[in-house]
Every structure is written in structure tokens, then in C-alpha cells.
Motif scaffolding. Structure first.
Motif, mmCIF file in Angstrom:
data_model
loop_
_atom_site.group_PDB
_atom_site.id
_atom_site.type_symbol
_atom_site.label_atom_id
_atom_site.label_comp_id
_atom_site.label_asym_id
_atom_site.label_seq_id
_atom_site.Cartn_x
_atom_site.Cartn_y
_atom_site.Cartn_z
ATOM 1 N N ALA A 210 1.955 21.077 -8.635
ATOM 2 C CA ALA A 210 3.387 21.390 -8.674
ATOM 3 C C ALA A 210 3.748 22.436 -7.623
ATOM 4 O O ALA A 210 4.811 22.371 -6.996
ATOM 5 N N GLY A 211 2.839 23.406 -7.415
ATOM 6 C CA GLY A 211 3.078 24.417 -6.389
ATOM 7 C C GLY A 211 3.124 23.803 -4.998
ATOM 8 O O GLY A 211 3.954 24.182 -4.162
ATOM 9 N N ALA A 212 2.222 22.846 -4.737
ATOM 10 C CA ALA A 212 2.217 22.166 -3.445
ATOM 11 C C ALA A 212 3.506 21.383 -3.235
ATOM 12 O O ALA A 212 4.088 21.398 -2.143
ATOM 13 N N GLU A 213 3.974 20.719 -4.284
ATOM 14 C CA GLU A 213 5.205 19.945 -4.176
ATOM 15 C C GLU A 213 6.400 20.867 -3.937
ATOM 16 O O GLU A 213 7.345 20.501 -3.226
ATOM 17 N N ARG A 214 6.354 22.064 -4.494
ATOM 18 C CA ARG A 214 7.427 23.028 -4.256
ATOM 19 C C ARG A 214 7.463 23.442 -2.779
ATOM 20 O O ARG A 214 8.541 23.558 -2.181
ATOM 21 N N VAL A 215 6.293 23.625 -2.198
ATOM 22 C CA VAL A 215 6.218 23.966 -0.771
ATOM 23 C C VAL A 215 6.765 22.829 0.081
ATOM 24 O O VAL A 215 7.468 23.046 1.074
ATOM 25 N N VAL A 216 6.482 21.589 -0.316
ATOM 26 C CA VAL A 216 6.981 20.434 0.433
ATOM 27 C C VAL A 216 8.499 20.372 0.366
ATOM 28 O O VAL A 216 9.163 20.020 1.341
ATOM 29 N N ARG A 217 9.076 20.736 -0.761
ATOM 30 C CA ARG A 217 10.541 20.759 -0.872
ATOM 31 C C ARG A 217 11.138 21.796 0.077
ATOM 32 O O ARG A 217 12.224 21.592 0.630
ATOM 33 N N GLU A 218 10.438 22.903 0.284
ATOM 34 C CA GLU A 218 10.890 23.896 1.259
ATOM 35 C C GLU A 218 10.895 23.290 2.665
ATOM 36 O O GLU A 218 11.807 23.540 3.468
ATOM 37 N N LEU A 219 9.877 22.482 2.957
ATOM 38 C CA LEU A 219 9.827 21.801 4.254
ATOM 39 C C LEU A 219 11.018 20.857 4.412
ATOM 40 O O LEU A 219 11.657 20.829 5.472
ATOM 41 N N ILE A 220 11.318 20.104 3.371
ATOM 42 C CA ILE A 220 12.458 19.183 3.415
ATOM 43 C C ILE A 220 13.745 19.943 3.720
ATOM 44 O O ILE A 220 14.557 19.524 4.567
ATOM 45 N N ARG A 221 13.931 21.066 3.040
ATOM 46 C CA ARG A 221 15.161 21.848 3.268
ATOM 47 C C ARG A 221 15.222 22.359 4.700
ATOM 48 O O ARG A 221 16.299 22.407 5.308
ATOM 49 N N GLY A 267 11.186 6.955 1.550
ATOM 50 C CA GLY A 267 12.504 6.606 2.071
ATOM 51 C C GLY A 267 13.434 6.091 0.999
ATOM 52 O O GLY A 267 14.667 6.166 1.141
ATOM 53 N N ARG A 268 12.875 5.558 -0.084
ATOM 54 C CA ARG A 268 13.695 5.041 -1.185
ATOM 55 C C ARG A 268 13.889 6.077 -2.292
ATOM 56 O O ARG A 268 14.525 5.807 -3.304
ATOM 57 N N SER A 269 13.313 7.275 -2.102
ATOM 58 C CA SER A 269 13.402 8.324 -3.111
ATOM 59 C C SER A 269 14.612 9.218 -2.847
ATOM 60 O O SER A 269 14.936 9.529 -1.700
ATOM 61 N N ALA A 270 15.295 9.626 -3.907
ATOM 62 C CA ALA A 270 16.471 10.490 -3.758
ATOM 63 C C ALA A 270 16.096 11.841 -3.164
ATOM 64 O O ALA A 270 16.858 12.425 -2.389
ATOM 65 N N SER A 271 14.923 12.362 -3.502
ATOM 66 C CA SER A 271 14.503 13.670 -3.020
ATOM 67 C C SER A 271 13.903 13.614 -1.625
ATOM 68 O O SER A 271 13.756 14.637 -0.948
ATOM 69 N N GLY A 272 13.512 12.416 -1.172
ATOM 70 C CA GLY A 272 12.848 12.288 0.129
ATOM 71 C C GLY A 272 11.367 12.604 0.063
ATOM 72 O O GLY A 272 10.703 12.638 1.096
ATOM 73 N N ILE A 273 10.826 12.826 -1.143
ATOM 74 C CA ILE A 273 9.410 13.179 -1.322
ATOM 75 C C ILE A 273 8.779 12.184 -2.289
ATOM 76 O O ILE A 273 9.338 11.906 -3.353
ATOM 77 N N THR A 274 7.634 11.659 -1.915
ATOM 78 C CA THR A 274 6.895 10.780 -2.815
ATOM 79 C C THR A 274 5.418 11.124 -2.749
ATOM 80 O O THR A 274 4.858 11.251 -1.656
ATOM 81 N N VAL A 275 4.809 11.302 -3.925
ATOM 82 C CA VAL A 275 3.370 11.524 -4.020
ATOM 83 C C VAL A 275 2.702 10.171 -4.251
ATOM 84 O O VAL A 275 3.193 9.346 -5.033
ATOM 85 N N TYR A 276 1.613 9.945 -3.589
ATOM 86 C CA TYR A 276 0.928 8.654 -3.672
ATOM 87 C C TYR A 276 0.538 8.308 -5.109
ATOM 88 O O TYR A 276 0.148 9.184 -5.891
ATOM 89 N N ALA A 277 0.666 7.016 -5.411
ATOM 90 C CA ALA A 277 0.173 6.470 -6.684
ATOM 91 C C ALA A 277 -0.425 5.098 -6.379
ATOM 92 O O ALA A 277 0.102 4.362 -5.529
ATOM 93 N N PRO A 278 -1.524 4.728 -7.039
ATOM 94 C CA PRO A 278 -2.178 3.443 -6.752
ATOM 95 C C PRO A 278 -1.247 2.246 -6.875
ATOM 96 O O PRO A 278 -1.402 1.255 -6.155
ATOM 97 N N VAL A 279 -0.246 2.308 -7.770
ATOM 98 C CA VAL A 279 0.661 1.183 -7.957
ATOM 99 C C VAL A 279 1.426 0.863 -6.682
ATOM 100 O O VAL A 279 1.862 -0.272 -6.473
ATOM 101 N N MET A 280 1.588 1.869 -5.803
ATOM 102 C CA MET A 280 2.304 1.627 -4.538
ATOM 103 C C MET A 280 1.565 0.620 -3.676
ATOM 104 O O MET A 280 2.185 -0.270 -3.076
ATOM 105 N N GLU A 281 0.246 0.752 -3.616
ATOM 106 C CA GLU A 281 -0.529 -0.199 -2.819
ATOM 107 C C GLU A 281 -0.530 -1.570 -3.473
ATOM 108 O O GLU A 281 -0.498 -2.601 -2.777
ATOM 109 N N GLU A 282 -0.558 -1.610 -4.813
ATOM 110 C CA GLU A 282 -0.510 -2.902 -5.500
ATOM 111 C C GLU A 282 0.815 -3.605 -5.218
ATOM 112 O O GLU A 282 0.844 -4.810 -4.935
#
Length: 324
Positions: A210-221, A267-282
Motif C-alpha cells: 500500500a505504501g508503494a502504491e501511495r508513492v506511485v499516486r504521487e508520481l501520477i500527480r 489505461g482503462r483504470s480511472a486512477s491511471g494505476i493498475t497492479v498486475y494480476a494473473p487474470v490480466m494475462e488470461e
């Protein structure tokens, strides 16, 4: 290259020295001939004929001949001195030119290395350098901390390029890269340009996910702030795909690939951030399979178009059809 040119310059120095020595020898020869002719002339004028005794007597008594006798030695000394001076000056010239050539060769070698390891437009490391750095970072992990690989782009890069053209878009990409560089100035972060519009970032995660994702949101801003391109102010729509080591992959290539998969979904996410999940490759595999099946069906003329009627409920009248 510098060694070859140095050899050529050294040979030129030897040629200059040889020419100077040859001129000195010629001067000595001319002076010696002049002494002989002058001695013969004096002996003939004084005695009316030429004889050994007359020549010896002329040499003993004529002061002018004494001076002429010194000329071969003077020419020899001056020739050797000139040869020495030329050799010294040429040697200094060779040293100066060799140093200049060495500096040029070093600069060319550095440019060649940079051309292979760094992107020309942004001067950022290339994909290969990033993978090597990520491999080394993975080897140094102690099992307590984790790594995050971020794939970063702007969804409207291509639209901007179509409107503004390549030159202004290149300036925008440089500004985008510089902003990323400022954000990755910390020693535990590394950035690279992966392809035309995509950048990769390696980031150490000492805290929670969660801390890493918070840092990524700072990058987005940071990336959402407008960019000055010429007389224009442009706003980009950044997207970030994230993959974590060792949760999502344990080698550099797989981490980068899965961060790229996450970026496609970002690109399809409202926040502009997506963490990988195996279902994405499926889901991606299913889409690729469906596209291949559809192409094959078109080639084999296996598609069928069926219609069903559309009936008005009020009077049960047929009012149209729709394709299935």
C-alpha cells in the motif's frame, strides 16, 4: 586508430630529420668544393701553374683560404643543429597531436558506448541496461524488502504526436523524461526508456505494498501537471502499470513483462494505476485467441449472419429485423 596515426606522425618526424641532415650534407659538400676550387685558383694565380707544393703554400699563406676551410665544419654544425631543432619541434607536435587524437578517440568511444546503452533523445538508459540493473538489484535482495517495477506512459502521447508532429512531440517526451528523472533521483530508483512512449522505473519497497502504491499516486500527480511545449501548455494522461518482486515474478524479464501487462490495463483504470494480476494475462490470451479464430473464420468463409424479427406488441405487426 590513435596508435596508427602516432606511427605515421613519428615516421614524418624521421623524414623531416632526414631531409634536414641531407641539406646539411649538401652544404658541407658545396663548401668543400668551394675550398678546393679556391685553393687551386690561388695556387695558379700565385705560381702561374698548379703543383702540390703551390697548393700547400697557398693553404699556408692565404688567410681567405683559412676562412674558407672552416665553412664545411660550419655547415656541418649548422645542419646538425637544424636537424636537432626540427626533430624536437616535430616531436612536440607529435605529442600534441597524439594527445588530441587520444582525446578524440576517447570521446568517440564514449559516444559509441552511449549510443548502445543510452537513448539518443532523452539520454536515459535503454531496456538492456535496465534489465541488467534489475537483475543485479534482485540478487541483492535479502528476502525482507521487495522491488516494484513501474511501466509509465501517457495515454494521449499518440494523439499529441498526430496533432503537433514529431519535433514538438520529441520536446514533450524530453520534458516528460526529465520530470520522471527528478522523481527517480533517489539512489534506490532507476529509470530507463523502453520504447517510443514508455518508460520503466525500478523502485525499492521497504514498506507495505500500500505504501508503494501511495508513492506511485504521487508520481501520477506529478505527471498530471501541464507541460510547456513551445507556446502551448499540454496536459497528459499518465498511466502506470506495477509489478512486484517476488510476488509477481522472480526475474527481471518477467517483472518487466508483467508491469507492461498491467500498463495496458491501466489505461482503462480511472486512477491511471493498475497492479498486475494473473487474470490480466488470461484475459489477454483469450482476446488473442478470439482474434486469431475470427481471422481464420473470415478466411474460410465460416461466418453466418442470422436475423430475428422485431414485432410491434400492440398489433403484432412485423416492423423490422435485427442481426444476431
Amino acid at each position: 586508430m590513435a596508435t596508427v596515426v602516432n606511427d605515421v606522425l613519428s615516421r614524418n618526424v624521421a623524414i623531416f630529420k632526414e631531409r634536414a641532415s641531407r641539406s646539411a650534407y649538401q652544404g658541407v659538400l658545396v663548401a668543400a668544393v668551394a675550398v678546393i676550387v679556391a685553393t687551386l685558383a690561388v695556387a695558379y694565380v700565385e705560381n702561374g701553374s698548379l703543383s702540390i707544393d703551390g697548393i700547400i703554400q697557398a693553404q699556408k699563406t692565404n688567410v681567405v683560404l683559412w676562412i674558407l676551410d672552416l665553412l664545411p665544419f660550419v655547415f656541418a654544425y649548422m645542419g646538425q643543429y637544424a636537424s636537432y631543432v626540427i626533430a624536437q619541434e616535430a616531436g612536440l607536435m607529435v605529442q600534441a597531436q597524439t594527445e588530441e587524437l587520444r582525446q578524440r578517440a576517447t570521446a568517440m568511444e564514449r559516444q559509441a558506448v552511449l549510443a548502445v546503452t543510452h537513448d539518443r533523445l532523452t539520454e536515459l538508459p535503454t531496456r538492456g541496461v535496465f534489465i541488467d540493473d534489475l537483475d543485479r538489484a534482485i540478487l541483492t535482495q535479502d528476502g525482507q524488502a521487495s522491488l516494484a517495477v513501474l511501466m509509465v506512459t501517457a495515454e494521449n502521447f499518440r494523439e499529441v504526436q498526430e496533432i503537433l508532429g514529431h519535433e514538438l512531440t520529441d520536446g514533450l517526451i524530453r520534458s516528460f523524461a526529465q520530470r520522471l528523472q527528478r522523481w527517480t533521483a533517489a539512489p534506490d530508483r532507476q529509470i530507463a526508456r523502453i520504447d517510443t512512449h514508455s518508460f520503466a522505473i525500478r523502485m525499492q519497497c521497504d514498506g507495505s505494498r500500500a505504501g508503494a502504491e501511495r508513492v506511485v499516486r504521487e508520481l501520477i500527480r506529478s505527471l498530471e501537471r501541464s507541460f510547456n511545449v513551445g507556446d502551448l501548455q499540454l496536459t497528459l494522461h499518465p498511466a502506470v502499470g506495477v509489478a512486484f518482486y517476488p510476488e509477481h515474478a522472480e526475474d527481471a524479464d518477467s517483472l518487466l513483462q508483467r508491469a507492461t501487462v498491467a500498463l495496458v490495463n491501466a489505461g482503462r483504470s480511472a486512477s491511471g494505476i493498475t497492479v498486475y494480476a494473473p487474470v490480466m494475462e488470461e484475459r489477454g490470451s483469450r482476446q488473442l485467441t478470439l482474434m486469431a479464430d475470427l481471422k481464420r473464420a473470415i478466411e474460410r468463409d465460416e461466418l453466418m449472419l442470422r436475423f430475428q424479427p422485431k414485432v410491434a406488441l400492440a398489433d403484432h405487426r412485423l416492423v423490422g429485423v435485427e442481426a444476431l
